[in-house]
Design a protein around this motif. Structure first.
Motif, PDB file in Angstrom:
ATOM      1  N   ILE A 266       0.818  -1.187  -0.109  1.00  0.00           N
ATOM      2  CA  ILE A 266      -0.048   0.156  -0.197  1.00  0.00           C
ATOM      3  C   ILE A 266       0.939   1.316   0.135  1.00  0.00           C
ATOM      4  CG2 ILE A 266      -0.071  -0.032   2.566  1.00  0.00           C
ATOM      5  CD1 ILE A 266      -3.180   1.013   1.883  1.00  0.00           C
ATOM      6  N   THR A 267       0.588   2.204  -0.992  1.00  0.00           N
ATOM      7  CA  THR A 267       1.308   3.457  -0.861  1.00  0.00           C
ATOM      8  C   THR A 267       0.596   4.325  -0.397  1.00  0.00           C
ATOM      9  OG1 THR A 267       0.517   3.976  -3.145  1.00  0.00           O
ATOM     10  CG2 THR A 267       2.361   2.345  -3.086  1.00  0.00           C
ATOM     11  N   TYR A 268       1.294   5.891  -0.008  1.00  0.00           N
ATOM     12  CA  TYR A 268       0.786   6.957   0.642  1.00  0.00           C
ATOM     13  C   TYR A 268       0.000   7.696  -0.339  1.00  0.00           C
ATOM     14  CZ  TYR A 268       2.432   6.630   5.626  1.00  0.00           C
ATOM     15  OH  TYR A 268       2.709   6.371   6.794  1.00  0.00           O
ATOM     16  N   ASN A 269       0.134   7.580  -1.512  1.00  0.00           N
ATOM     17  CA  ASN A 269      -0.909   8.084  -2.727  1.00  0.00           C
ATOM     18  C   ASN A 269      -1.951   7.065  -2.772  1.00  0.00           C
ATOM     19  OD1 ASN A 269       0.521   6.196  -4.053  1.00  0.00           O
ATOM     20  ND2 ASN A 269       0.854   7.509  -5.818  1.00  0.00           N
ATOM     21  N   GLY A 270      -2.313   6.085  -2.197  1.00  0.00           N
ATOM     22  CA  GLY A 270      -3.379   5.556  -2.157  1.00  0.00           C
ATOM     23  C   GLY A 270      -3.695   4.194  -2.991  1.00  0.00           C
ATOM     24  N   TYR A 271      -2.632   3.876  -3.371  1.00  0.00           N
ATOM     25  CA  TYR A 271      -2.771   2.640  -4.299  1.00  0.00           C
ATOM     26  C   TYR A 271      -2.440   1.226  -3.709  1.00  0.00           C
ATOM     27  CZ  TYR A 271      -2.961   5.107  -8.770  1.00  0.00           C
ATOM     28  OH  TYR A 271      -3.435   5.913  -9.672  1.00  0.00           O
ATOM     29  N   PHE A 272      -3.181   0.354  -3.765  1.00  0.00           N
ATOM     30  CA  PHE A 272      -2.839  -1.123  -3.211  1.00  0.00           C
ATOM     31  C   PHE A 272      -2.680  -2.051  -4.252  1.00  0.00           C
ATOM     32  CE2 PHE A 272      -4.886  -5.160  -2.180  1.00  0.00           C
ATOM     33  CZ  PHE A 272      -4.249  -5.515  -1.163  1.00  0.00           C
ATOM     34  N   GLN A 273      -1.644  -2.816  -4.012  1.00  0.00           N
ATOM     35  CA  GLN A 273      -1.189  -4.110  -4.945  1.00  0.00           C
ATOM     36  C   GLN A 273      -1.032  -5.253  -4.262  1.00  0.00           C
ATOM     37  OE1 GLN A 273       2.416  -2.213  -6.420  1.00  0.00           O
ATOM     38  NE2 GLN A 273       1.622  -1.673  -8.462  1.00  0.00           N
ATOM     39  N   GLU A 274      -1.578  -6.455  -4.786  1.00  0.00           N
ATOM     40  CA  GLU A 274      -1.282  -7.721  -4.373  1.00  0.00           C
ATOM     41  C   GLU A 274      -0.492  -8.583  -5.197  1.00  0.00           C
ATOM     42  OE1 GLU A 274      -3.960  -9.651  -1.128  1.00  0.00           O
ATOM     43  OE2 GLU A 274      -4.506 -10.726  -3.251  1.00  0.00           O
ATOM     44  N   TYR A 275       0.706  -9.185  -4.687  1.00  0.00           N
ATOM     45  CA  TYR A 275       1.152 -10.090  -5.761  1.00  0.00           C
ATOM     46  C   TYR A 275       1.361 -11.443  -5.175  1.00  0.00           C
ATOM     47  CZ  TYR A 275       3.586  -5.843  -7.982  1.00  0.00           C
ATOM     48  OH  TYR A 275       3.948  -4.818  -8.712  1.00  0.00           O
ATOM     49  N   THR A 276       1.533 -12.470  -6.061  1.00  0.00           N
ATOM     50  CA  THR A 276       2.088 -13.745  -5.498  1.00  0.00           C
ATOM     51  C   THR A 276       3.495 -13.828  -6.183  1.00  0.00           C
ATOM     52  OG1 THR A 276      -0.318 -14.749  -5.871  1.00  0.00           O
ATOM     53  CG2 THR A 276       1.727 -16.479  -5.968  1.00  0.00           C
ATOM     54  N   LEU A 277       4.245 -14.272  -5.121  1.00  0.00           N
ATOM     55  CA  LEU A 277       5.923 -14.528  -5.099  1.00  0.00           C
ATOM     56  C   LEU A 277       5.825 -15.964  -4.887  1.00  0.00           C
ATOM     57  CD1 LEU A 277       7.100 -11.746  -2.616  1.00  0.00           C
ATOM     58  CD2 LEU A 277       6.487 -11.371  -5.030  1.00  0.00           C
ATOM     59  N   SER A 278       6.833 -16.665  -5.811  1.00  0.00           N
ATOM     60  CA  SER A 278       7.193 -17.899  -5.591  1.00  0.00           C
ATOM     61  C   SER A 278       8.890 -17.952  -5.777  1.00  0.00           C
ATOM     62  CB  SER A 278       6.892 -18.827  -6.770  1.00  0.00           C
ATOM     63  OG  SER A 278       5.360 -18.746  -6.858  1.00  0.00           O
ATOM     64  N   LEU A 279       9.246 -18.854  -4.916  1.00  0.00           N
ATOM     65  CA  LEU A 279      10.866 -18.843  -4.805  1.00  0.00           C
ATOM     66  C   LEU A 279      11.221 -20.471  -4.241  1.00  0.00           C
ATOM     67  CD1 LEU A 279      11.985 -18.460  -1.478  1.00  0.00           C
ATOM     68  CD2 LEU A 279      11.092 -16.080  -2.234  1.00  0.00           C
ATOM     69  N   ASN A 280      12.434 -20.890  -4.707  1.00  0.00           N
ATOM     70  CA  ASN A 280      12.628 -22.083  -4.127  1.00  0.00           C
ATOM     71  C   ASN A 280      14.206 -22.127  -3.956  1.00  0.00           C
ATOM     72  OD1 ASN A 280      14.545 -22.307  -6.684  1.00  0.00           O
ATOM     73  ND2 ASN A 280      13.024 -23.300  -7.827  1.00  0.00           N
ATOM     74  N   ASN A 281      14.887 -23.197  -3.316  1.00  0.00           N
ATOM     75  CA  ASN A 281      15.871 -23.370  -2.787  1.00  0.00           C
ATOM     76  C   ASN A 281      17.210 -23.394  -3.816  1.00  0.00           C
ATOM     77  OD1 ASN A 281      15.244 -25.922  -3.935  1.00  0.00           O
ATOM     78  ND2 ASN A 281      16.152 -27.024  -2.212  1.00  0.00           N
ATOM     79  N   HIS A 282      16.788 -23.168  -5.138  1.00  0.00           N
ATOM     80  CA  HIS A 282      17.715 -22.819  -6.094  1.00  0.00           C
ATOM     81  C   HIS A 282      17.908 -21.265  -6.473  1.00  0.00           C
ATOM     82  CE1 HIS A 282      18.258 -27.124  -6.727  1.00  0.00           C
ATOM     83  NE2 HIS A 282      16.971 -27.283  -7.144  1.00  0.00           N
ATOM     84  N   ASN A 283      17.311 -20.685  -5.556  1.00  0.00           N
ATOM     85  CA  ASN A 283      17.338 -19.144  -5.731  1.00  0.00           C
ATOM     86  C   ASN A 283      16.534 -18.625  -6.977  1.00  0.00           C
ATOM     87  OD1 ASN A 283      17.875 -16.664  -4.935  1.00  0.00           O
ATOM     88  ND2 ASN A 283      19.708 -16.202  -5.817  1.00  0.00           N
ATOM     89  N   GLU A 284      15.333 -19.685  -7.414  1.00  0.00           N
ATOM     90  CA  GLU A 284      14.756 -19.101  -8.585  1.00  0.00           C
ATOM     91  C   GLU A 284      13.620 -18.455  -8.190  1.00  0.00           C
ATOM     92  OE1 GLU A 284      15.815 -23.027 -11.332  1.00  0.00           O
ATOM     93  OE2 GLU A 284      14.084 -23.159 -10.328  1.00  0.00           O
ATOM     94  N   PHE A 285      13.239 -17.316  -8.786  1.00  0.00           N
ATOM     95  CA  PHE A 285      12.204 -16.375  -8.358  1.00  0.00           C
ATOM     96  C   PHE A 285      11.276 -15.990  -9.322  1.00  0.00           C
ATOM     97  CE2 PHE A 285      10.526 -12.165  -7.737  1.00  0.00           C
ATOM     98  CZ  PHE A 285      10.113 -11.948  -6.317  1.00  0.00           C
ATOM     99  N   SER A 286       9.827 -16.048  -9.003  1.00  0.00           N
ATOM    100  CA  SER A 286       8.873 -15.295 -10.081  1.00  0.00           C
ATOM    101  C   SER A 286       7.845 -14.577  -9.139  1.00  0.00           C
ATOM    102  CB  SER A 286       8.180 -16.611 -10.959  1.00  0.00           C
ATOM    103  OG  SER A 286       7.421 -17.405  -9.857  1.00  0.00           O
ATOM    104  N   ARG A 287       7.255 -13.832  -9.920  1.00  0.00           N
ATOM    105  CA  ARG A 287       6.025 -12.952  -9.341  1.00  0.00           C
ATOM    106  C   ARG A 287       4.944 -12.754 -10.191  1.00  0.00           C
ATOM    107  NH1 ARG A 287      10.168  -9.288 -10.676  1.00  0.00           N
ATOM    108  NH2 ARG A 287       9.327  -7.488 -12.028  1.00  0.00           N
TER     109      ARG A 287
END
Length: 306
Positions: A266-287
């Motif tokens: 949430i930001t002070y200018n009023g925006y709200f975002q929701e992400y799904t984050l995925s990561l594993n033990n091989h340091n692979e990341f997606s969102r």
């Protein structure tokens, strides 16, 4: 169950006992309207140079802590019966902090976390870890509360930035994720559950690691984190929280090999975002961005319909 209310009183406000008790009564009235709260044990009131710890049931002052000037109300609290700690700055010239056991009403330890004054800090929900960032904003450090020792050290970046917020994922033992928002507009994601303790591996690896000063050691720490770019406009204050973490374990070893987290911003200018984050033990990341909207627009539309 333990719940907490932290009330920062900003600089310029005179505070006396009558006003403190007025605030307490309003808090108690609010608690009556929250039937899901079965027990509330502590109320912490932060003033400019004092911190009061109250028993919220009797409204009696249990402890008064003389503190360094803290006009920004910088603090952290863990509402866990097993680790109910309050963290407040210990200095205005360097990044040290005091940890108080709020249930036992005694000082637990002092941690020298940074050279520059503290900008923000957060305790994990179980009270096991505390994460800190200084006004420099280049390093994020995580300490084990019980032993006051550094467990992780992450480099956010090479250039200074204001860290607006830090947030651990919900946890029973070691939190899998720590997130930070900054004035750059990006959200930084640190995978604690899969991170390698660089200091331990270096110091156990030979003579050079054992004699290496902490300042040089920190400079050599890899970034070992992931970035959600442009999550908020640069310079706009933002706050992020990990709402949920789902863990995936290896059936043969029961070791956690991946996790999926829900990140809300949430930001002070009023925006709200929701992400799904995925990561594993091989340091692979997606969102993936699941939803985004302007809270001010939503409120205005509701007012029009009313």
């Amino acid at each position: 169950m333990v719940s907490e209310y932290l009330i920062p009183i900003m600089e310029g406000y005179a505070m006396n006992e009558l006003l403190v008790h007025s605030i307490l009564l309003r808090c108690c009235l609010a608690l009556i309207l929250l039937p899901l709260l079965e027990l509330v044990n502590r109320l912490v009131v932060l003033l400019q140079d004092k911190t009061y710890i109250y028993d919220i049931n009797s409204l009696t002052i249990l402890d008064t802590i003389d503190t360094v000037p803290n006009s920004k109300g910088t603090c952290a609290f863990s509402p866990s019966l097993d680790g109910c700690f309050l963290a407040i700055p210990a200095s205005i010239t360097k990044g040290s902090l005091l940890l108080y056991n709020v249930m036992e009403l005694q000082l637990h330890c002092e941690i020298e976390a940074h050279r520059a004054p503290l900008a923000t800090m957060v305790l994990s929900s179980n009270g096991m870890y505390i994460a800190t960032a200084s006004e420099q904003g280049t390093m994020i450090r995580v300490h084990l509360v019980s032993e006051a020792t550094k467990s992780y050290s992450f480099r956010r970046g090479s250039y200074p930035s204001t860290i607006f917020s830090l947030s651990f994922g919900p946890c029973s033992q070691v939190p899998e994720i720590l997130v930070a928002t900054s004035s750059s507009g990006s959200v930084h994601v640190f995978p604690l559950g899969f991170a390698i303790n660089q200091r331990s591996s270096r110091r156990s690896g030979g003579f050079l690691g054992s004699i290496m000063p902490d300042s040089i050691s920190d400079a050599l720490d890899p970034a070992h984190h992931h970035i959600v770019h442009n999550a908020a406009p640069a310079g706009i204050k933002s706050y992020a929280v990990i709402r949920k973490v789902d863990r995936v374990s290896d059936p043969s070893t029961s070791e956690i090999v991946a996790c999926r987290a829900t990140l809300a911003i949430i930001t002070y200018n009023g925006y709200f975002q929701e992400y799904t984050l995925s990561l594993n033990n091989h340091n692979e990341f997606s969102r993936s961005l699941d939803r985004e909207f302007n809270l001010m627009t939503v409120i205005t539309d509701n007012d029009v319909r009313l």
